[in-house]
Design a protein around this motif. Structure first.
Motif, PDB file in Angstrom:
ATOM      1  N   VAL A 150      16.605 106.133  53.801  1.00 54.11           N
ATOM      2  CA  VAL A 150      17.540 105.886  52.713  1.00 54.11           C
ATOM      3  C   VAL A 150      18.953 105.905  53.307  1.00 54.11           C
ATOM      4  N   VAL A 151      19.802 104.979  52.884  1.00 50.24           N
ATOM      5  CA  VAL A 151      21.169 104.945  53.388  1.00 50.24           C
ATOM      6  C   VAL A 151      21.877 106.246  53.030  1.00 50.24           C
ATOM      7  N   TRP A 152      22.462 106.882  54.030  1.00 48.66           N
ATOM      8  CA  TRP A 152      23.256 108.089  53.816  1.00 48.66           C
ATOM      9  C   TRP A 152      24.478 107.715  52.987  1.00 48.66           C
ATOM     10  N   HIS A 153      24.827 108.522  51.990  1.00 47.60           N
ATOM     11  CA  HIS A 153      25.879 108.170  51.027  1.00 47.60           C
ATOM     12  C   HIS A 153      27.227 107.871  51.685  1.00 47.60           C
ATOM     13  N   GLY A 154      27.516 108.484  52.802  1.00 53.38           N
ATOM     14  CA  GLY A 154      28.800 108.274  53.475  1.00 53.38           C
ATOM     15  C   GLY A 154      28.941 106.921  54.148  1.00 53.38           C
ATOM     16  N   ASN A 155      27.877 106.141  54.216  1.00 50.06           N
ATOM     17  CA  ASN A 155      27.958 104.810  54.829  1.00 50.06           C
ATOM     18  C   ASN A 155      28.391 103.724  53.848  1.00 50.06           C
ATOM     19  N   TYR A 156      28.303 103.977  52.571  1.00 53.09           N
ATOM     20  CA  TYR A 156      28.663 102.950  51.588  1.00 53.09           C
ATOM     21  C   TYR A 156      30.114 102.474  51.709  1.00 53.09           C
ATOM     22  N   PRO A 157      31.082 103.355  51.996  1.00 53.81           N
ATOM     23  CA  PRO A 157      32.457 102.844  52.171  1.00 53.81           C
ATOM     24  C   PRO A 157      32.580 101.776  53.269  1.00 53.81           C
ATOM     25  N   ARG A 158      31.715 101.839  54.279  1.00 52.89           N
ATOM     26  CA  ARG A 158      31.747 100.804  55.320  1.00 52.89           C
ATOM     27  C   ARG A 158      31.306  99.447  54.766  1.00 52.89           C
ATOM     28  N   TYR A 159      30.346  99.453  53.861  1.00 55.89           N
ATOM     29  CA  TYR A 159      29.909  98.198  53.244  1.00 55.89           C
ATOM     30  C   TYR A 159      31.018  97.629  52.365  1.00 55.89           C
ATOM     31  N   LEU A 160      31.733  98.530  51.658  1.00 55.29           N
ATOM     32  CA  LEU A 160      32.866  98.090  50.849  1.00 55.29           C
ATOM     33  C   LEU A 160      33.924  97.455  51.743  1.00 55.29           C
ATOM     34  N   GLU A 161      34.147  98.053  52.903  1.00 56.95           N
ATOM     35  CA  GLU A 161      35.157  97.548  53.846  1.00 56.95           C
ATOM     36  C   GLU A 161      34.841  96.123  54.302  1.00 56.95           C
ATOM     37  N   VAL A 162      33.580  95.844  54.562  1.00 61.53           N
ATOM     38  CA  VAL A 162      33.182  94.496  54.987  1.00 61.53           C
ATOM     39  C   VAL A 162      33.523  93.486  53.890  1.00 61.53           C
ATOM     40  N   ALA A 163      33.193  93.820  52.646  1.00 57.58           N
ATOM     41  CA  ALA A 163      33.493  92.919  51.530  1.00 57.58           C
ATOM     42  C   ALA A 163      34.992  92.826  51.282  1.00 57.58           C
ATOM     43  N   ARG A 164      35.697  93.951  51.412  1.00 55.18           N
ATOM     44  CA  ARG A 164      37.150  93.948  51.201  1.00 55.18           C
ATOM     45  C   ARG A 164      37.843  93.044  52.215  1.00 55.18           C
TER      46      ARG A 164
END
Length: 141
Positions: free
Chosen positions: A26-40
């Motif tokens: 399961v994706v560790w919760h702290g990695n989600y900001p990196r996915y946001l960064e790619v889209a941003r």
């Protein structure tokens, strides 16, 4: 929900890598900001104002607020879609995000980031977005 009132939007697709996951895949919760960064970054590129252009214009744009609501879990090898929606730009950059499963469209995460302009030289926060941002956005909106 998040797309309503969006001034500009884009999306990226990401396959979840093994190194982003916990022992249960399961994706560790702290990695989600990196996915946001790619889209941003993809969203900022739409109006030619990604981080290199920001720096060249004399401004840094730190994130001063971020909210993430985890609705579901992303798993190893899952393909996710990260939609980014520019919602405000006059005094700050507010971007809303929706992360969903590519195959099913099921919503996994909702998020918002707030960024403000900071003059690189003086370190002063700008209470109004600088003209360079307005100029770049007017070309694409």
């Amino acid at each position: 929900m998040h797309s309503r009132g969006a001034l500009l939007s884009t999306h990226v697709e990401i396959e979840i890598p093994f190194h982003d996951c916990d022992p249960m895949n399961v994706v560790w919760h702290g990695n989600y900001p990196r996915y946001l960064e790619v889209a941003r970054c993809e969203l900022l590129r739409l109006f030619d104002y990604d981080y290199l252009q920001m720096q060249a214009s004399g401004y840094a744009w730190p994130i001063i607020d971020m909210h993430i609501k985890y609705v579901g879990s992303a798993l190893f090898t899952q393909k996710i879609r990260v939609d980014a929606y520019l919602k405000e730009y006059e005094t700050r950059l507010r971007i809303d995000y929706v992360i969903s499963d590519v195959a099913t469209g099921k919503k996994l995460t909702k998020a918002t980031t707030i960024q403000v302009a900071v003059d690189i030289e003086s370190k002063d926060m700008q209470f109004v977005s600088p003209p360079v941002l307005h100029d770049k956005l007017q070309k694409v909106m």
